[in-house]
Design a protein around this motif. Structure first.
Motif, PDB file in Angstrom:
ATOM      1  N   SER A 124       0.812  -1.220   0.000  1.00 20.80           N
ATOM      2  CA  SER A 124       0.000   0.000   0.000  1.00 20.80           C
ATOM      3  C   SER A 124       0.846   1.272   0.000  1.00 20.80           C
ATOM      4  CB  SER A 124      -0.934   0.014   1.213  1.00 20.80           C
ATOM      5  OG  SER A 124      -1.861  -1.046   1.165  1.00 20.80           O
ATOM      6  N   VAL A 125       2.009   1.226   0.650  1.00 20.28           N
ATOM      7  CA  VAL A 125       2.813   2.457   0.807  1.00 20.28           C
ATOM      8  C   VAL A 125       3.972   2.551  -0.179  1.00 20.28           C
ATOM      9  CG1 VAL A 125       2.241   2.539   3.261  1.00 20.28           C
ATOM     10  CG2 VAL A 125       4.407   1.515   2.543  1.00 20.28           C
ATOM     11  N   LYS A 126       4.146   1.558  -1.062  1.00 20.14           N
ATOM     12  CA  LYS A 126       5.363   1.520  -1.882  1.00 20.14           C
ATOM     13  C   LYS A 126       5.485   2.720  -2.819  1.00 20.14           C
ATOM     14  CE  LYS A 126       3.545  -1.403  -5.636  1.00 20.14           C
ATOM     15  NZ  LYS A 126       3.705  -2.706  -6.335  1.00 20.14           N
ATOM     16  N   ASN A 127       4.371   3.339  -3.202  1.00 17.58           N
ATOM     17  CA  ASN A 127       4.435   4.479  -4.117  1.00 17.58           C
ATOM     18  C   ASN A 127       4.142   5.818  -3.444  1.00 17.58           C
ATOM     19  OD1 ASN A 127       5.038   2.918  -6.461  1.00 17.58           O
ATOM     20  ND2 ASN A 127       2.886   2.311  -6.570  1.00 17.58           N
ATOM     21  N   VAL A 128       4.182   5.844  -2.113  1.00 20.15           N
ATOM     22  CA  VAL A 128       3.907   7.085  -1.384  1.00 20.15           C
ATOM     23  C   VAL A 128       5.149   7.974  -1.433  1.00 20.15           C
ATOM     24  CG1 VAL A 128       3.354   8.099   0.856  1.00 20.15           C
ATOM     25  CG2 VAL A 128       2.218   5.996   0.125  1.00 20.15           C
ATOM     26  N   LEU A 129       5.042   9.133  -2.100  1.00 18.68           N
ATOM     27  CA  LEU A 129       6.189  10.021  -2.276  1.00 18.68           C
ATOM     28  C   LEU A 129       6.724  10.537  -0.949  1.00 18.68           C
ATOM     29  CD1 LEU A 129       5.100  12.097  -5.399  1.00 18.68           C
ATOM     30  CD2 LEU A 129       6.628  10.124  -5.308  1.00 18.68           C
ATOM     31  N   LEU A 130       5.845  10.693   0.024  1.00 12.87           N
ATOM     32  CA  LEU A 130       6.282  11.178   1.339  1.00 12.87           C
ATOM     33  C   LEU A 130       7.351  10.283   1.947  1.00 12.87           C
ATOM     34  CD1 LEU A 130       2.911  12.188   3.019  1.00 12.87           C
ATOM     35  CD2 LEU A 130       4.839  13.711   2.603  1.00 12.87           C
ATOM     36  N   PHE A 131       7.349   9.008   1.581  1.00 18.14           N
ATOM     37  CA  PHE A 131       8.274   8.060   2.190  1.00 18.14           C
ATOM     38  C   PHE A 131       9.493   7.778   1.313  1.00 18.14           C
ATOM     39  CE2 PHE A 131       4.230   6.026   4.146  1.00 18.14           C
ATOM     40  CZ  PHE A 131       4.181   7.030   5.102  1.00 18.14           C
ATOM     41  N   ARG A 132       9.563   8.415   0.154  1.00 17.13           N
ATOM     42  CA  ARG A 132      10.576   8.039  -0.831  1.00 17.13           C
ATOM     43  C   ARG A 132      12.004   8.183  -0.323  1.00 17.13           C
ATOM     44  NH1 ARG A 132      12.184  10.861  -6.517  1.00 17.13           N
ATOM     45  NH2 ARG A 132      13.052  12.355  -5.052  1.00 17.13           N
ATOM     46  N   SER A 133      12.284   9.233   0.440  1.00 14.65           N
ATOM     47  CA  SER A 133      13.661   9.510   0.841  1.00 14.65           C
ATOM     48  C   SER A 133      14.036   8.915   2.197  1.00 14.65           C
ATOM     49  CB  SER A 133      13.903  11.020   0.871  1.00 14.65           C
ATOM     50  OG  SER A 133      13.086  11.632   1.852  1.00 14.65           O
ATOM     51  N   LEU A 134      13.113   8.140   2.805  1.00 18.38           N
ATOM     52  CA  LEU A 134      13.407   7.566   4.115  1.00 18.38           C
ATOM     53  C   LEU A 134      14.447   6.450   4.003  1.00 18.38           C
ATOM     54  CD1 LEU A 134       9.870   7.267   5.770  1.00 18.38           C
ATOM     55  CD2 LEU A 134      11.575   9.058   6.099  1.00 18.38           C
ATOM     56  N   GLU A 135      15.342   6.400   5.001  1.00 19.38           N
ATOM     57  CA  GLU A 135      16.275   5.284   5.089  1.00 19.38           C
ATOM     58  C   GLU A 135      15.486   4.023   5.475  1.00 19.38           C
ATOM     59  OE1 GLU A 135      19.413   5.454   4.440  1.00 19.38           O
ATOM     60  OE2 GLU A 135      19.929   7.580   4.510  1.00 19.38           O
ATOM     61  N   LYS A 136      16.125   2.862   5.290  1.00 20.91           N
ATOM     62  CA  LYS A 136      15.450   1.595   5.572  1.00 20.91           C
ATOM     63  C   LYS A 136      14.969   1.533   7.019  1.00 20.91           C
ATOM     64  CE  LYS A 136      16.056  -3.416   5.277  1.00 20.91           C
ATOM     65  NZ  LYS A 136      16.982  -4.528   4.905  1.00 20.91           N
ATOM     66  N   GLU A 137      15.810   1.981   7.957  1.00 21.18           N
ATOM     67  CA  GLU A 137      15.430   1.949   9.370  1.00 21.18           C
ATOM     68  C   GLU A 137      14.219   2.834   9.642  1.00 21.18           C
ATOM     69  OE1 GLU A 137      17.335   3.065  13.762  1.00 21.18           O
ATOM     70  OE2 GLU A 137      18.620   3.003  11.987  1.00 21.18           O
TER      71      GLU A 137
ATOM     72  N   MET B  59      11.960   3.699   7.408  1.00 20.82           N
ATOM     73  CA  MET B  59      10.802   3.091   6.759  1.00 20.82           C
ATOM     74  C   MET B  59      10.225   2.001   7.641  1.00 20.82           C
ATOM     75  SD  MET B  59       8.990   3.548   4.094  1.00 20.82           S
ATOM     76  CE  MET B  59       7.363   2.849   4.358  1.00 20.82           C
ATOM     77  N   ASN B  60      11.083   1.245   8.319  1.00 20.80           N
ATOM     78  CA  ASN B  60      10.598   0.215   9.246  1.00 20.80           C
ATOM     79  C   ASN B  60       9.840   0.845  10.411  1.00 20.80           C
ATOM     80  OD1 ASN B  60      11.453  -2.106   7.891  1.00 20.80           O
ATOM     81  ND2 ASN B  60      13.509  -1.986   8.772  1.00 20.80           N
ATOM     82  N   GLN B  61      10.289   2.017  10.869  1.00 24.63           N
ATOM     83  CA  GLN B  61       9.561   2.740  11.918  1.00 24.63           C
ATOM     84  C   GLN B  61       8.166   3.118  11.440  1.00 24.63           C
ATOM     85  OE1 GLN B  61      12.388   5.986  12.782  1.00 24.63           O
ATOM     86  NE2 GLN B  61      12.447   5.230  14.869  1.00 24.63           N
ATOM     87  N   VAL B  62       8.086   3.564  10.187  1.00 26.27           N
ATOM     88  CA  VAL B  62       6.785   3.918   9.608  1.00 26.27           C
ATOM     89  C   VAL B  62       5.873   2.701   9.593  1.00 26.27           C
ATOM     90  CG1 VAL B  62       5.618   4.546   7.446  1.00 26.27           C
ATOM     91  CG2 VAL B  62       7.606   5.855   8.221  1.00 26.27           C
ATOM     92  N   LEU B  63       6.386   1.570   9.113  1.00 26.49           N
ATOM     93  CA  LEU B  63       5.581   0.353   9.029  1.00 26.49           C
ATOM     94  C   LEU B  63       5.134  -0.105  10.412  1.00 26.49           C
ATOM     95  CD1 LEU B  63       7.639  -1.614   6.348  1.00 26.49           C
ATOM     96  CD2 LEU B  63       5.529  -0.321   5.999  1.00 26.49           C
ATOM     97  N   ASP B  64       6.035  -0.010  11.395  1.00 28.84           N
ATOM     98  CA  ASP B  64       5.694  -0.408  12.767  1.00 28.84           C
ATOM     99  C   ASP B  64       4.605   0.475  13.351  1.00 28.84           C
ATOM    100  OD1 ASP B  64       7.527  -2.478  12.804  1.00 28.84           O
ATOM    101  OD2 ASP B  64       9.104  -1.298  13.765  1.00 28.84           O
ATOM    102  N   ALA B  65       4.641   1.772  13.005  1.00 30.82           N
ATOM    103  CA  ALA B  65       3.763   2.744  13.656  1.00 30.82           C
ATOM    104  C   ALA B  65       2.374   2.827  13.032  1.00 30.82           C
ATOM    105  CB  ALA B  65       4.418   4.133  13.626  1.00 30.82           C
ATOM    106  N   MET B  66       2.176   2.246  11.858  1.00 31.80           N
ATOM    107  CA  MET B  66       0.868   2.346  11.208  1.00 31.80           C
ATOM    108  C   MET B  66      -0.069   1.250  11.716  1.00 31.80           C
ATOM    109  SD  MET B  66       1.784   3.618   7.352  1.00 31.80           S
ATOM    110  CE  MET B  66       0.248   4.537   7.183  1.00 31.80           C
ATOM    111  N   PHE B  67      -1.347   1.607  11.803  1.00 33.51           N
ATOM    112  CA  PHE B  67      -2.342   0.664  12.308  1.00 33.51           C
ATOM    113  C   PHE B  67      -3.549   0.626  11.374  1.00 33.51           C
ATOM    114  CE2 PHE B  67      -2.903   4.810  14.275  1.00 33.51           C
ATOM    115  CZ  PHE B  67      -4.266   5.061  14.147  1.00 33.51           C
ATOM    116  N   GLU B  68      -4.242  -0.513  11.389  1.00 28.45           N
ATOM    117  CA  GLU B  68      -5.397  -0.712  10.516  1.00 28.45           C
ATOM    118  C   GLU B  68      -6.620   0.040  11.020  1.00 28.45           C
ATOM    119  OE1 GLU B  68      -5.322  -5.015   8.241  1.00 28.45           O
ATOM    120  OE2 GLU B  68      -6.206  -4.883  10.226  1.00 28.45           O
ATOM    121  N   ARG B  69      -7.407   0.536  10.079  1.00 30.85           N
ATOM    122  CA  ARG B  69      -8.726   1.072  10.403  1.00 30.85           C
ATOM    123  C   ARG B  69      -9.702   0.601   9.326  1.00 30.85           C
ATOM    124  NH1 ARG B  69     -10.867   7.368  11.120  1.00 30.85           N
ATOM    125  NH2 ARG B  69     -13.085   6.818  11.050  1.00 30.85           N
TER     126      ARG B  69
END
Length: 313
Positions: free
Chosen positions: A58-71, A73-83
């Motif tokens: 779902s997030v692979k094409n989100v421009l907001l995340f394009r320049s994030l380092e791998k670590e 990006m993992n923080q982003v994935l950890d912090a997101m929750f389903e609704r």
């Protein structure tokens, strides 16, 4: 609701919002320079392998995340929750305080401004980022038209990861760019824009970075390590130069609009590079074309001398 703001998180001008609205009670300023806590209180929402795989898709094409380092990006994935949402559910309401940022996995969502329908999201997209980036009330209402699934991130985590990441990246690249003689002509704001446009890339020892004859997609600045520049000759490659920290390569093909004139390899260990794509190059460094053309003459002389030496062998 556009994601265009992602190209320059720290320097972008906030959008104009029509009408007067009360000031958000959550509109505290976030100063990334004053935030010394690299860990922070980032929330972690456990996910199954299947959930994480869906989120990554779902997030692979989100421009907001394009320049994030791998670590990061993992923080982003950890912090997101389903609704999960149902038809008629209001996800955000115009004028409300911004609480979450949303990425769509599935569902149809209608966007309203002043009760007028202006656009529709169909099973993809993101919304809610502007209120979090600019400390402003929600600029529009988003309502679910069908059953759907969203991935959300709270405002504190969103700002800490994205804004602090953009700030740290800028500071790091400003130091690199200040060491490049060609860029001395840049104004400070141009150097900041260039820093924001760079994307970090890492290559292992011996890995090819660009290939002679390929079309150019950008240029590279060397953050750490050394690279070997090689040209094809008589069914083999010969090294014509080595480059190190603070130097750059790949610009000639962008200036001449020709295929790559040489191949470049990482040497002596892991090499960390800052990549500038073609569009950003033309937008930010276009006026330096004359400087870069002088480099072409230097390289042509180098190639001529190399060919002469090989003829004499």
């Amino acid at each position: 609701m556009s994601t265009q703001v992602s190209s320059n998180l720290l320097a972008a001008e906030p959008p104009v919002v029509q009408g007067s609205r009360r000031k958000s009670v959550f509109a505290e300023a976030y100063d990334p320079e004053a935030d010394d806590d690299d860990e922070g209180a980032t929330a972690i929402f456990p996910k199954t392998d299947e959930q994480r795989a869906r989120l990554i898709e779902s997030v692979k094409n989100v421009l907001l995340f394009r320049s994030l380092e791998k670590e990061q990006m993992n923080q982003v994935l950890d912090a997101m929750f389903e609704r999960k949402v149902q038809p008629g559910d209001y996800i955000i309401r115009q004028g409300d305080d911004g609480d979450n940022f949303y990425v769509i996995e599935s569902g149809v969502y209608k966007v309203y401004i002043n009760d007028k329908h202006i656009s529709t999201y169909n099973h993809t997209g993101l919304f809610g980022e502007l209120a979090l980036l600019y400390n402003m009330p929600r600029a529009a209402t988003v309502q679910a038209e069908t059953n759907g699934l969203l991935w959300a991130m709270d405002r504190q985590t969103f700002r800490r990861i994205l804004l602090k990441s953009a700030f740290k990246k800028r500071k790091m690249y400003e130091e690199l760019l200040n060491s490049v003689p060609m860029l001395k002509a840049l104004q400070n704001y141009e150097r900041m824009n260039l820093a924001d446009a760079l994307v970090s890339k890492t290559y292992d020892d011996g890995e090819r970075i660009i290939k002679q004859g390929d079309a150019a997609d950008g240029m590279y600045f060397i953050e750490e390590g050394t690279v070997s520049v090689r040209m094809d000759q008589d069914d083999s490659e010969i090294e014509i130069s080595k480059l190190g920290k603070g130097q750059y390569f790949g610009e000639l093909a962008l200036v001449t609009h020709r295929p790559r004139a040489a191949s470049v390899y990482a040497t002596g260990g892991v090499v960390k590079l800052a990549f500038l794509d073609t569009d950003a190059f033309e937008r930010i460094l276009g006026f330096l074309t004359d400087v870069l053309k002088r480099n072409i003459l230097m390289y042509e002389q180098m190639f001529t001398e190399m060919a002469r030496r090989n003829t004499n062998l």
